[in-house]
Design an enzyme around this catalytic site. Structure first.
Site, short mmCIF file in Angstrom:
data_model
loop_
_atom_site.label_atom_id
_atom_site.label_comp_id
_atom_site.label_asym_id
_atom_site.label_seq_id
_atom_site.Cartn_x
_atom_site.Cartn_y
_atom_site.Cartn_z
CE LYS A 179 19.76 49.94 52.96
NZ LYS A 179 19.59 49.24 54.28
CB THR A 183 23.60 50.49 49.72
OG1 THR A 183 24.12 50.33 48.40
CG2 THR A 183 22.22 51.12 49.59
CG ASP A 184 27.98 51.76 46.59
OD1 ASP A 184 26.97 51.03 46.53
OD2 ASP A 184 29.05 51.49 46.00
CD GLU A 185 23.04 49.03 44.73
OE1 GLU A 185 21.97 49.10 44.13
OE2 GLU A 185 23.64 47.95 44.95
P1 TYD Z 1 24.39 42.68 42.11
O1 TYD Z 1 25.19 41.64 42.81
O2 TYD Z 1 22.94 42.40 41.87
O3 TYD Z 1 24.59 44.01 42.91
P2 TYD Z 1 24.08 45.53 42.52
O4 TYD Z 1 23.22 45.49 41.34
O5 TYD Z 1 23.34 45.90 43.74
O6 TYD Z 1 25.34 46.29 42.29
O7 TYD Z 1 25.05 42.98 40.70
C1 TYD Z 1 26.38 43.43 40.58
C2 TYD Z 1 26.62 43.77 39.13
O8 TYD Z 1 26.50 42.59 38.34
C3 TYD Z 1 25.58 44.73 38.57
O9 TYD Z 1 26.19 45.58 37.60
C4 TYD Z 1 24.59 43.82 37.87
C5 TYD Z 1 25.46 42.69 37.38
N1 TYD Z 1 24.78 41.39 37.26
C6 TYD Z 1 24.88 40.68 36.07
O10 TYD Z 1 25.51 41.11 35.08
N2 TYD Z 1 24.24 39.46 35.99
C7 TYD Z 1 23.54 38.94 37.03
O11 TYD Z 1 22.98 37.83 36.89
C8 TYD Z 1 23.47 39.67 38.26
C9 TYD Z 1 22.71 39.15 39.43
C10 TYD Z 1 24.12 40.90 38.32
#
Ligand code: TYD
Length: 342
Positions: free
Chosen positions: A152, A124-126
């Site tokens: 990861k 992942t890019d994370e």
């Molecule tokens: P997510 O889908 O959990 O992926 P990641 O954190 O791995 O990038 O979240 C995507 C983006 O959306 C991230 O900035 C967190 C935000 N988010 C919200 O604002 N509200 C939520 O309920 C969730 C699940 C994520």
């Protein structure tokens, strides 16, 4: 090629299994532990396919992996099995270290012993951490900040060590935020779509201005398949969609597609350690002859339609284990949250 896909009952894994089976030269074995987000309903259309086998098992168990590799004479491994949700990694970090780090370690070792010809680690890019400006390149130092991304990153380092130490032909792909049909509704896009369909609030963490690069699951799987065939052993390949958007924009677009009011947006308490932005430099992958094809707004609209047309799929999930998770994560947040001004 005879390919082991681990985590093939999950979101990306299931799309990948289907894609690989569409090529006549491929045989696919899917090894999946069927934890909360593994769902064989994602693969009902290929369940009886003559070149497909399902094995119920855990990548952390050496004997299970060894048996699957030997019995089916597998030549390649694509490791999609992982705990993947950042919020869950905050609630239960150890399960991430177990599956993502130990699981990958077991898989690498068994694959090496079995003489597997290609091992692709889906990352992942994370792992690059929060990138406020610019774009992460494959050779940049990794700086993960959540238990998920740290796990990861641990797996990536193990995989690289197998190339350096044993010359074991490992490939690593680092995909950006992926979306599409069949994604477990804990993730941002399916959570927003399914909540909106139920006229429930869309929770936006913090100011909603966090940025992600959105990648269609079809493009993500296309890139994985391409790297498996054409990637240089020992190399890392970033996979981005070229669709950087603020979370607020994504939520608004979903509401617009569904004809729902913007007042469903709620700004809620932020995620601890929330990474502001992920952005990958994707110039390496086109040198192998691959580029993404799905424009974000088109892919998002198709995804919205898929959830609209597959209510039974997501309602079953949302009424099960998910419900207690949702309450734990969001009940207080939504009570304290504030509405959207726009
Ligand atoms: P997510 O889908 O959990 O992926 P990641 O954190 O791995 O990038 O979240 C995507 C983006 O959306 C991230 O900035 C967190 C935000 N988010 C919200 O604002 N509200 C939520 O309920 C969730 C699940 C994520």
């Amino acid at each position: 090629m005879r390919i082991l896909v681990t985590g093939g009952a999950g979101f990306i894994g299931a799309h990948l299994v289907r894609r690989l089976l569409a090529k006549e030269h491929n045989h696919v074995v899917n090894l999946d532990a069927l934890r909360y987000s593994g769902n064989l309903e994602n693969l009902t259309d290929v369940a009886g396919h003559p070149r497909y086998r399902f094995v119920h098992g855990d990548i952390c168990e050496s004997r299970t992996v060894e048996k699957a590799l030997k019995e089916h004479g597998l030549e390649a491994v694509i490791n999609c099995a992982a705990e993947t949700h950042v919020d869950r990694s905050i609630l239960d970090p150890n399960s991430f270290a177990r599956t993502d780090v130990i699981g990958t370690a077991v898989l690498l070792e068994e694959a090496r012993k079995a003489g597997v010809a290609r091992f692709l680690q889906v990352s992942t890019d994370e792992v690059y951490g929060s990138v406020e400006t610019g774009w992460s390149k494959e050779d940049d130092a990794i700086a993960p900040r959540s238990p998920y991304s740290a796990s990861k990153a641990g797996a990536d380092l193990l995989a690289q060590s197998y190339w350096t130490t044993f010359g074991f032909p490992v490939l690593i792909t680092r995909g950006s935020n992926t979306y599409g049909p069949n994604q477990y509704p804990e993730k941002f896009i399916p959570l927003c779509i399914t909540n909106a369909l139920d006229d429930q609030p869309l929770p936006l963490y913090g100011d909603g201005r966090y940025r992600r690069d959105w990648l269609s699951v079809f493009d993500h799987c296309g890139a994985i398949e391409h790297v498996l065939r054409h990637g240089a052993p020992g190399s890392i390949y970033n996979i981005g969609g070229g669709n950087e958007r603020e979370n607020l924009t994504v939520a608004e677009t979903i509401l617009k597609y569904l004809g729902k009011p913007m007042s469903l947006i709620r700004f809620v308490q932020d995620r601890p350690g929330h990474d502001r932005r992920y952005a990958v430099d994707c110039s390496r992958l086109p040198t192998l002859g691959w580029a993404p094809t799905v424009p974000f707004e088109e892919g998002l609209r198709a995804t919205v339609d898929w959830y609209r047309n597959h209510e039974a799929w997501w309602r079953k999930i949302k009424s099960g284990e998910f419900r207690s998770y949702y309450e734990r994560m969001y009940q207080q947040r939504l009570k304290d949250g504030t509405g959207c001004a726009s």
